[in-house]
Design a protein around this motif. Structure first.
Motif, PDB file in Angstrom:
ATOM      1  N   GLU A 154     -14.004  53.267  -9.319  1.00 15.67           N
ATOM      2  CA  GLU A 154     -15.176  53.844  -9.964  1.00 15.67           C
ATOM      3  C   GLU A 154     -16.341  52.856  -9.875  1.00 15.67           C
ATOM      4  OE1 GLU A 154     -14.155  54.971 -13.918  1.00 15.67           O
ATOM      5  OE2 GLU A 154     -12.297  55.963 -13.312  1.00 15.67           O
ATOM      6  N   PRO A 155     -17.374  53.141  -9.101  1.00 10.84           N
ATOM      7  CA  PRO A 155     -18.448  52.159  -8.861  1.00 10.84           C
ATOM      8  C   PRO A 155     -19.230  51.781 -10.112  1.00 10.84           C
ATOM      9  CG  PRO A 155     -19.029  54.328  -7.974  1.00 10.84           C
ATOM     10  CD  PRO A 155     -17.603  54.406  -8.391  1.00 10.84           C
ATOM     11  N   GLU A 156     -19.421  52.712 -11.027  1.00 10.62           N
ATOM     12  CA  GLU A 156     -20.210  52.398 -12.213  1.00 10.62           C
ATOM     13  C   GLU A 156     -19.522  51.365 -13.088  1.00 10.62           C
ATOM     14  OE1 GLU A 156     -23.259  53.238 -13.031  1.00 10.62           O
ATOM     15  OE2 GLU A 156     -23.417  54.271 -11.108  1.00 10.62           O
ATOM     16  N   LEU A 157     -18.217  51.376 -13.088  1.00 12.36           N
ATOM     17  CA  LEU A 157     -17.471  50.445 -13.929  1.00 12.36           C
ATOM     18  C   LEU A 157     -17.711  49.011 -13.508  1.00 12.36           C
ATOM     19  CD1 LEU A 157     -15.417  50.143 -16.221  1.00 12.36           C
ATOM     20  CD2 LEU A 157     -13.605  50.272 -14.514  1.00 12.36           C
ATOM     21  N   ALA A 158     -17.799  48.776 -12.203  1.00 11.26           N
ATOM     22  CA  ALA A 158     -17.982  47.419 -11.706  1.00 11.26           C
ATOM     23  C   ALA A 158     -19.291  46.810 -12.205  1.00 11.26           C
ATOM     24  CB  ALA A 158     -17.946  47.408 -10.185  1.00 11.26           C
ATOM     25  N   ARG A 159     -20.321  47.629 -12.357  1.00 12.87           N
ATOM     26  CA  ARG A 159     -21.606  47.091 -12.839  1.00 12.87           C
ATOM     27  C   ARG A 159     -21.524  46.712 -14.314  1.00 12.87           C
ATOM     28  NH1 ARG A 159     -25.056  51.891  -9.860  1.00 12.87           N
ATOM     29  NH2 ARG A 159     -24.488  51.289  -7.735  1.00 12.87           N
ATOM     30  N   GLN A 160     -20.788  47.490 -15.092  1.00 13.64           N
ATOM     31  CA  GLN A 160     -20.655  47.192 -16.515  1.00 13.64           C
ATOM     32  C   GLN A 160     -19.770  45.975 -16.752  1.00 13.64           C
ATOM     33  OE1 GLN A 160     -19.066  50.758 -18.187  1.00 13.64           O
ATOM     34  NE2 GLN A 160     -20.741  52.055 -17.450  1.00 13.64           N
ATOM     35  N   GLU A 161     -18.808  45.759 -15.874  1.00 11.04           N
ATOM     36  CA  GLU A 161     -17.830  44.695 -16.073  1.00 11.04           C
ATOM     37  C   GLU A 161     -18.470  43.310 -16.114  1.00 11.04           C
ATOM     38  OE1 GLU A 161     -13.941  44.622 -15.757  1.00 11.04           O
ATOM     39  OE2 GLU A 161     -14.553  46.304 -16.982  1.00 11.04           O
ATOM     40  N   TYR A 162     -19.523  43.091 -15.335  1.00 11.56           N
ATOM     41  CA  TYR A 162     -20.029  41.743 -15.131  1.00 11.56           C
ATOM     42  C   TYR A 162     -21.443  41.529 -15.684  1.00 11.56           C
ATOM     43  CZ  TYR A 162     -16.327  42.439 -11.705  1.00 11.56           C
ATOM     44  OH  TYR A 162     -15.150  42.769 -11.095  1.00 11.56           O
ATOM     45  N   SER A 163     -21.852  42.352 -16.620  1.00 14.40           N
ATOM     46  CA  SER A 163     -23.217  42.231 -17.142  1.00 14.40           C
ATOM     47  C   SER A 163     -23.439  40.922 -17.884  1.00 14.40           C
ATOM     48  CB  SER A 163     -23.523  43.409 -18.071  1.00 14.40           C
ATOM     49  OG  SER A 163     -22.595  43.434 -19.149  1.00 14.40           O
ATOM     50  N   ASP A 164     -22.370  40.290 -18.377  1.00 18.12           N
ATOM     51  CA  ASP A 164     -22.521  39.054 -19.149  1.00 18.12           C
ATOM     52  C   ASP A 164     -22.377  37.801 -18.295  1.00 18.12           C
ATOM     53  OD1 ASP A 164     -19.882  39.593 -18.608  1.00 18.12           O
ATOM     54  OD2 ASP A 164     -19.119  38.898 -20.539  1.00 18.12           O
ATOM     55  N   ILE A 165     -22.219  37.941 -16.995  1.00 18.14           N
ATOM     56  CA  ILE A 165     -22.060  36.767 -16.128  1.00 18.14           C
ATOM     57  C   ILE A 165     -23.430  36.241 -15.718  1.00 18.14           C
ATOM     58  CG2 ILE A 165     -21.343  36.017 -13.829  1.00 18.14           C
ATOM     59  CD1 ILE A 165     -18.872  37.669 -14.085  1.00 18.14           C
ATOM     60  N   GLN A 166     -23.633  34.941 -15.920  1.00 20.67           N
ATOM     61  CA  GLN A 166     -24.851  34.260 -15.492  1.00 20.67           C
ATOM     62  C   GLN A 166     -24.449  33.182 -14.491  1.00 20.67           C
ATOM     63  OE1 GLN A 166     -27.902  35.287 -16.409  1.00 20.67           O
ATOM     64  NE2 GLN A 166     -26.931  36.878 -17.676  1.00 20.67           N
ATOM     65  N   LEU A 167     -24.849  33.352 -13.239  1.00 24.10           N
ATOM     66  CA  LEU A 167     -24.472  32.413 -12.189  1.00 24.10           C
ATOM     67  C   LEU A 167     -25.476  31.269 -12.085  1.00 24.10           C
ATOM     68  CD1 LEU A 167     -23.343  34.952  -9.453  1.00 24.10           C
ATOM     69  CD2 LEU A 167     -21.926  33.729 -11.095  1.00 24.10           C
ATOM     70  N   GLY A 168     -24.954  30.033 -11.896  1.00 27.77           N
ATOM     71  CA  GLY A 168     -25.788  28.852 -11.737  1.00 27.77           C
ATOM     72  C   GLY A 168     -26.148  28.202 -13.059  1.00 27.77           C
ATOM     73  N   PRO A 169     -26.915  27.108 -13.029  1.00 28.42           N
ATOM     74  CA  PRO A 169     -27.513  26.486 -11.827  1.00 28.42           C
ATOM     75  C   PRO A 169     -26.510  25.714 -10.964  1.00 28.42           C
ATOM     76  CG  PRO A 169     -28.015  25.195 -13.760  1.00 28.42           C
ATOM     77  CD  PRO A 169     -27.313  26.420 -14.266  1.00 28.42           C
ATOM     78  N   SER A 170     -25.361  25.312 -11.524  1.00 29.82           N
ATOM     79  CA  SER A 170     -24.342  24.604 -10.745  1.00 29.82           C
ATOM     80  C   SER A 170     -23.125  25.510 -10.579  1.00 29.82           C
ATOM     81  CB  SER A 170     -23.931  23.310 -11.447  1.00 29.82           C
ATOM     82  OG  SER A 170     -23.242  23.595 -12.654  1.00 29.82           O
ATOM     83  N   PHE A 171     -22.274  25.153  -9.617  1.00 25.85           N
ATOM     84  CA  PHE A 171     -21.060  25.939  -9.417  1.00 25.85           C
ATOM     85  C   PHE A 171     -20.160  25.856 -10.639  1.00 25.85           C
ATOM     86  CE2 PHE A 171     -16.629  26.215  -7.671  1.00 25.85           C
ATOM     87  CZ  PHE A 171     -16.648  27.576  -7.453  1.00 25.85           C
ATOM     88  N   LEU A 172     -20.109  24.703 -11.295  1.00 23.60           N
ATOM     89  CA  LEU A 172     -19.294  24.568 -12.502  1.00 23.60           C
ATOM     90  C   LEU A 172     -19.763  25.528 -13.582  1.00 23.60           C
ATOM     91  CD1 LEU A 172     -17.140  23.216 -14.233  1.00 23.60           C
ATOM     92  CD2 LEU A 172     -18.799  21.414 -14.774  1.00 23.60           C
ATOM     93  N   GLN A 173     -21.059  25.647 -13.764  1.00 24.06           N
ATOM     94  CA  GLN A 173     -21.580  26.578 -14.776  1.00 24.06           C
ATOM     95  C   GLN A 173     -21.255  28.018 -14.404  1.00 24.06           C
ATOM     96  OE1 GLN A 173     -22.803  25.905 -17.685  1.00 24.06           O
ATOM     97  NE2 GLN A 173     -22.776  23.676 -17.395  1.00 24.06           N
ATOM     98  N   SER A 174     -21.262  28.336 -13.122  1.00 22.21           N
ATOM     99  CA  SER A 174     -20.895  29.688 -12.687  1.00 22.21           C
ATOM    100  C   SER A 174     -19.427  29.976 -13.014  1.00 22.21           C
ATOM    101  CB  SER A 174     -21.126  29.843 -11.177  1.00 22.21           C
ATOM    102  OG  SER A 174     -22.494  29.731 -10.867  1.00 22.21           O
ATOM    103  N   VAL A 175     -18.555  28.996 -12.759  1.00 22.92           N
ATOM    104  CA  VAL A 175     -17.132  29.168 -13.050  1.00 22.92           C
ATOM    105  C   VAL A 175     -16.923  29.387 -14.542  1.00 22.92           C
ATOM    106  CG1 VAL A 175     -14.911  27.969 -13.103  1.00 22.92           C
ATOM    107  CG2 VAL A 175     -16.316  27.885 -11.048  1.00 22.92           C
ATOM    108  N   LEU A 176     -17.612  28.588 -15.374  1.00 23.32           N
ATOM    109  CA  LEU A 176     -17.443  28.718 -16.818  1.00 23.32           C
ATOM    110  C   LEU A 176     -17.937  30.077 -17.308  1.00 23.32           C
ATOM    111  CD1 LEU A 176     -18.533  25.127 -17.920  1.00 23.32           C
ATOM    112  CD2 LEU A 176     -16.218  26.078 -17.908  1.00 23.32           C
ATOM    113  N   SER A 177     -19.057  30.554 -16.789  1.00 22.59           N
ATOM    114  CA  SER A 177     -19.579  31.856 -17.196  1.00 22.59           C
ATOM    115  C   SER A 177     -18.617  32.970 -16.784  1.00 22.59           C
ATOM    116  CB  SER A 177     -20.955  32.095 -16.569  1.00 22.59           C
ATOM    117  OG  SER A 177     -21.461  33.364 -16.928  1.00 22.59           O
ATOM    118  N   CYS A 178     -18.056  32.877 -15.577  1.00 22.03           N
ATOM    119  CA  CYS A 178     -17.103  33.886 -15.115  1.00 22.03           C
ATOM    120  C   CYS A 178     -15.819  33.861 -15.941  1.00 22.03           C
ATOM    121  CB  CYS A 178     -16.776  33.660 -13.638  1.00 22.03           C
ATOM    122  SG  CYS A 178     -18.137  34.045 -12.512  1.00 22.03           S
ATOM    123  N   ALA A 179     -15.353  32.665 -16.311  1.00 21.41           N
ATOM    124  CA  ALA A 179     -14.136  32.556 -17.103  1.00 21.41           C
ATOM    125  C   ALA A 179     -14.326  33.176 -18.486  1.00 21.41           C
ATOM    126  CB  ALA A 179     -13.731  31.092 -17.231  1.00 21.41           C
TER     127      ALA A 179
END
Length: 730
Positions: free
Chosen positions: A485-510
């Motif tokens: 379901e394509p709409e679900l994928a957009r809702q799933e990651y609305s709280d993810i903020q990528l950057g400024p470093s790769f470590l911060q991206s990993v922490l936001s995704c976790a």
């Protein structure tokens, strides 16, 4: 001597006996004895007519059988040529198949081919190709964020340039530490809450949300023993434990130095950190001890746990970790080692009062180890070196370094599984593949139902109940429906903020992944919650949901393809499907699991199977482990028998069969070759719990119990794979 299973014999021409007796009876009929010419002429006409009819039937039957059971030619598709090449490359044709079929199929030069591991790597390569193919994605969509995260992971130049800077920022957010700078001492529980909720690090215990052990459909917070960076065991020799601690101490010294700490101070804090780890380890109670005491787990409320282990602010820590799940002091928890938590609490109280700075260093050093995959190469190299030395000390085979792309694919798959699942299934598991897989599963399931009707150790009532369980079984093939379901994928990651470093991206995704996990448990779902990714090379049966799951990643070459000869699909994927279906009946094989069964007949077959597998220890192969692998061995034997019967039935009702090009194997031989290919697994593929036997036993045990194998490979009586007796459990 055990009889042979007639269902596994090669289909043969219909018997001519009854028709010949009919003809003979007509030759001696009363009419022929009448002295009239009319009677003689009539008898001759009838004999001629019957002869013509009989010859016609025999000719038609011969043509039918010839068309049905002879090869319809060679499969010349690219998939078949690739499979032929794999068979030639992975096996050793110089080995006698009747004495060592595992080496015949899996024993390539100087090593054992591992089809499962190879397929898992190929699935990751497919994901890699998908992630490398940049495309126009909807702004803010899951696809866009997944590709951005992957690109950030692959940008090693930026990660190296950032160095330890992003990690130092994290340490400052936690109040710093006295090893390499100013230390603003936060209150202990404030630091612990941040570690658990924001950084996914659990220094004193593990906690997670999962199904209740006794009520599988009821989610509950569970608190378990901690996972240490060092592979310690209660029964370990003291000398080995001391060596492990020395290596770990060296690693902690490296971490402190990389973060700019004074070597003397780093040594002091690293030593105290080792001491804390050692004391916590001593508090653990082995699983066997808890089982013997009847305390595998205990249910307590947050309030009750607060009284027993007061050093931890349980409500605050758990509220932050499992947000947005509402918690109260009366919230029930499942605790697996309550005595450990009590001892741990006393130690923490002691350290807070006397060595607060060392306790902070212990928590920070553990966090650095957890975050090392997201750091620059210096931290990753130190971690890799520690891992290799610890494997040597614990006598485990070395693990080769994974390429960067594979690490990044795995990380992206962990955090963006729904998005990558949809992309993977779209490319690797189209409607044609899914339809063919469902057709195969239906044939396997129907064959199992047929076999259940004639198991002598089941009474009629048990047979009917078993058939009902199979027909009511749900199957999920490829991927969960909701990932497409394509709409679900957009809702799933609305709280993810990528950057400024790769470590911060990993922490936001976790953090986003943890929140999604909690929400998924809080929302009642109408379907089974998958336990693995759709590209996984595994299958499983869920007892609580009565559903069997076959991911798309398993139903790939060399185990399955719509264009393969049926022998390949039935031998590999079909045997795996039948194996999983037999998991439904594991309970029947346990002591007291089938009170209505013929206990004597069942025990006779179980003992027969145990003797059958135990015999392989005298042939240089791994011996039978009755306590750990018996149920899986039984499913292997039954799975092969069911798949073979289903294959023979499919040949009877569907015209013809193809073979692999330029390969001197009949279709029936290809069936067994493909089965062995699915069991080509090296020692590293075996799970730590050893629920399955090693590859050679998984091949030889079922094949030696199958009369058709010995027949098609012309194995002399008495050879390893053509024994004098066989078992008939399934």
């Amino acid at each position: 001597m055990e009889g042979e299973d007639k269902s596994e014999e090669e289909p043969r021409e219909p018997s001519r006996g009854p028709r010949m007796r009919t003809l003979q009876s007509q030759e001696n009929s009363p009419e022929e004895r009448l002295p009239t010419e009319w009677s003689r002429l009539g008898a001759m006409a009838r004999r001629a007519l019957m002869t013509v009819l009989l010859l016609s039937l025999l000719l038609a039957a011969s043509v039918f059988l010839l068309y049905t059971f002879q090869n319809c030619g060679s499969c010349e598709t690219p998939e078949c040529w690739e499979l032929r090449a794999l068979y030639l490359a992975s096996g050793n044709s110089k080995v006698d198949p009747c004495t060592d079929f595992f080496s015949f199929a899996c024993g390539k030069a100087n090593e054992t081919s591992d089809s499962v591991q190879a397929l898992a790597e190929e699935n990751k390569r497919r994901l890699w190709r998908i992630l490398e193919a940049q495309g126009p994605w909807h702004p803010g969509s899951g696809e866009e964020k997944a590709f951005q995260f992957y690109n950030s992971c692959m940008d090693t130049h930026a990660i190296e340039a950032a160095g330890a800077g992003p990690l130092r920022q994290v340490i400052e957010e936690l109040g710093g530490w006295s090893i390499s700078g100013n230390w603003t001492s936060l209150e202990f529980n404030q630091t612990l809450t941040l570690l658990m909720s924001q950084y996914g690090h659990f220094p004193f215990f593990r906690t997670y949300l999962g199904p209740h052990p006794s009520s599988p459909h009821k989610p509950v917070i569970q608190i378990d023993q901690p996972e240490f960076d060092v592979p310690l065991k209660q029964e370990q020799e003291q000398k080995v434990s001391a060596q492990i601690f020395r290596e770990y101490l060296s690693y902690l010294n490296q971490l402190g130095t990389l973060l700019g700490g004074d070597p003397k101070k780093v040594q002091e804090h690293a030593s105290l950190s080792i001491s804390i780890t050692s004391r916590l380890f001593q508090f653990l109670r082995p699983l066997e001890q808890r089982q013997a005491q009847g305390k595998l787990f205990q249910t307590v409320t947050i309030d009750q746990l607060q009284e027993m282990a007061p050093a931890i602010d349980w409500l605050s820590c758990l509220q932050a970790t499992f947000a947005p799940m509402p918690l109260s002091p009366s919230q029930p928890l499942v605790v697996y080692d309550l005595e450990y938590l009590k001892d741990m609490s006393q130690l923490v109280e002691e350290l807070v009062l006397t060595q607060r700075d060392f306790l902070q260093s212990y928590m920070i050093l553990g966090l650095v180890g957890t975050l090392s995959p997201a750091l620059d190469s210096k931290f990753q190299d130190a971690r890799r070196e520690l891992s290799q030395k610890l494997r040597e000390l614990t006598e485990q085979p070395p693990v080769s370094a994974r390429p960067r792309w594979m690490q990044c694919v795995e990380e992206t798959g962990t955090f963006f599984q729904p998005t990558l699942a949809a992309l993977y299934v779209r490319e690797a598991f189209d409607w044609r593949t899914r339809s063919a897989a469902m057709e195969l599963f239906t044939a396997i399931r129907d064959t199992l139902v047929t076999r259940l009707r004639r198991l002598p150790w089941m009474n009629r009532e048990t047979q009917e109940e078993a058939q009902d369980k199979v027909t009511q079984l749900q199957v999920e093939m490829g991927a969960p429906e909701w990932v497409l379901e394509p709409e679900l994928a957009r809702q799933e990651y609305s709280d993810i903020q990528l950057g400024p470093s790769f470590l911060q991206s990993v922490l936001s995704c976790a953090r986003s992944l943890q929140a999604r996990t909690v929400r998924s448990f809080l929302q009642p779902l109408p379907h089974h919650r998958w336990k693995m990714s759709p590209w996984a090379v595994n299958a499983y049966y869920s007892i609580p949901d009565h559903v069997v799951v076959f991911p798309a990643g398993l139903l790939q070459p060399p185990f399955f393809h719509p264009g393969y000869p049926r022998a390949v699909n039935f031998g590999a994927a079909g045997s795996i499907m039948a194996h999983e279906l037999l998991h439904v009946f594991y309970k029947l094989l346990l002591p007291g699991g089938c009170p209505a069964c013929d206990t004597h007949a069942l025990q006779r077959e179980l003992q027969c199977l145990e003797r059958h597998y135990a015999a392989f220890s005298s042939h240089g192969r791994s011996s039978f482990n009755g306590s750990g692998t018996f149920l899986e061995n039984a499913a292997d034997v039954g799975g092969l028998a069911i798949a073979l019967q289903a294959y023979n039935q499919r040949l009877f009702w569907h015209y013809g069969e193809t073979t692999l090009p330029s390969l001197d194997l009949r279709p029936e031989q290809i069936f067994f070759r493909s089965y062995a290919q699915a069991m080509c697994r090296g020692h590293s593929s075996q799970d730590s719990q050893r629920t399955h036997s090693l590859g050679p036993l998984r091949v030889h045990g079922p094949l030696s119990n199958t009369p058709a194998f010995a027949r098609y490979f012309r194995c002399p009586r008495g050879t390893l794979l053509n024994p004098s007796s066989r078992c008939h459990l399934w």
